[in-house]
Enzyme design. Structure first.
Site, PDB file in Angstrom:
ATOM      1  N   ASN B 104       0.835  -1.196   0.000  1.00  9.92           N
ATOM      2  CA  ASN B 104       0.000   0.000   0.000  1.00  9.92           C
ATOM      3  C   ASN B 104       0.869   1.246   0.000  1.00  9.92           C
ATOM      4  OD1 ASN B 104      -2.717  -0.594  -0.159  1.00  9.92           O
ATOM      5  ND2 ASN B 104      -2.850  -1.166   2.000  1.00  9.92           N
ATOM      6  N   CYS B 126      -5.211  -6.165  -4.121  1.00 12.56           N
ATOM      7  CA  CYS B 126      -5.459  -6.052  -2.690  1.00 12.56           C
ATOM      8  C   CYS B 126      -5.858  -7.422  -2.177  1.00 12.56           C
ATOM      9  CB  CYS B 126      -6.579  -5.050  -2.433  1.00 12.56           C
ATOM     10  SG  CYS B 126      -7.027  -4.985  -0.699  1.00 12.56           S
ATOM     11  N   HIS B 127      -5.213  -7.859  -1.095  1.00 11.40           N
ATOM     12  CA  HIS B 127      -5.496  -9.200  -0.588  1.00 11.40           C
ATOM     13  C   HIS B 127      -6.729  -9.240   0.299  1.00 11.40           C
ATOM     14  CE1 HIS B 127      -4.740 -13.090   1.376  1.00 11.40           C
ATOM     15  NE2 HIS B 127      -4.169 -13.381   0.232  1.00 11.40           N
TER      16      HIS B 127
END
Lengths: 40, 160
Positions: B104, B126-127
């Site tokens: 990020n 994005c996980h």
């Protein structure tokens, strides 16, 4: 598959081990090399 | 320590992968097909606290200060130069590699990478969608829909 997958920042316990679990969900990637890379 | 944990986990799944570890970036990137970046530069917890609290003192209304607002800018200013160095190494050492970024602020890092290293094959992910389907959605929706989401999640992992 004989891919090489590099995990940068893998020294983090929150990133390295869970990513292996993610990669394990793929049959296509079986046989690949996973390289853990971090600064120490 | 992580190497031992990952190697042990790999044994449990029948040595499906070959695991290696190094602190040498050149060595690691050589011949890599996929590079997954999830790095955080600087003292993560202390600096994230500052990203959150310092802009608030001056009247901003941000909640996290991680990805947006003034705190997000400070975070970007720490992350982007280091990740661009990694991306340039990828271009130099093995330009065919596919670079997947989880660090990020994802959108700002990817924008910077696109502008500075335009030839890099790159994807920002994005996980948290995994966490959403595994934990939070269970409480929010009915079981059938959860199974549907898990199916989508598995498909996404296979595509990657």
């Amino acid at each position: 598959m004989d891919s090489k997958i590099v995990l940068i920042g893998a020294g983090s316990p929150a990133f390295g081990p869970p990513t292996l679990i993610d990669l394990n969900r793929s049959e296509i990637l079986a046989g690949s090399t996973i390289t853990l890379l971090d600064i120490d | 320590m992580v190497y031992e944990v990952v190697s042990e986990d790999n044994k449990k799944i029948g040595n499906k992968f070959t695991i290696e570890c190094t602190s040498n970036r050149e060595k690691a990137l050589k011949g890599a097909d996929f590079i997954i970046n999830s790095t955080e530069h600087g003292d993560r917890f202390e600096l994230r606290w500052q990203d959150n609290t310092i802009p608030r003192k001056h009247g901003t209304t941000e909640r996290m200060g991680e990805n947006g607002g003034a705190g997000g800018f400070f975070h970007s200013a720490r992350q982007i130069p280091e990740i661009i160095k990694i991306a340039k190494d990828v271009q130099r050492i093995y330009p065919d590699a596919f670079f997947i970024n989880y660090s990020n602020p994802v959108s700002r890092i990817c924008l910077a990478l696109k502008r500075v290293v335009p030839k890099l094959k790159m994807l920002g992910l994005c996980h948290q969608i995994g966490l959403l389907t595994s934990y939070h959605l269970q409480a929010m929706i009915n079981r059938d829909l959860l199974e549907f989401w898990n199916l989508i999640n598995i498909c996404m992992v296979d595509i990657v």
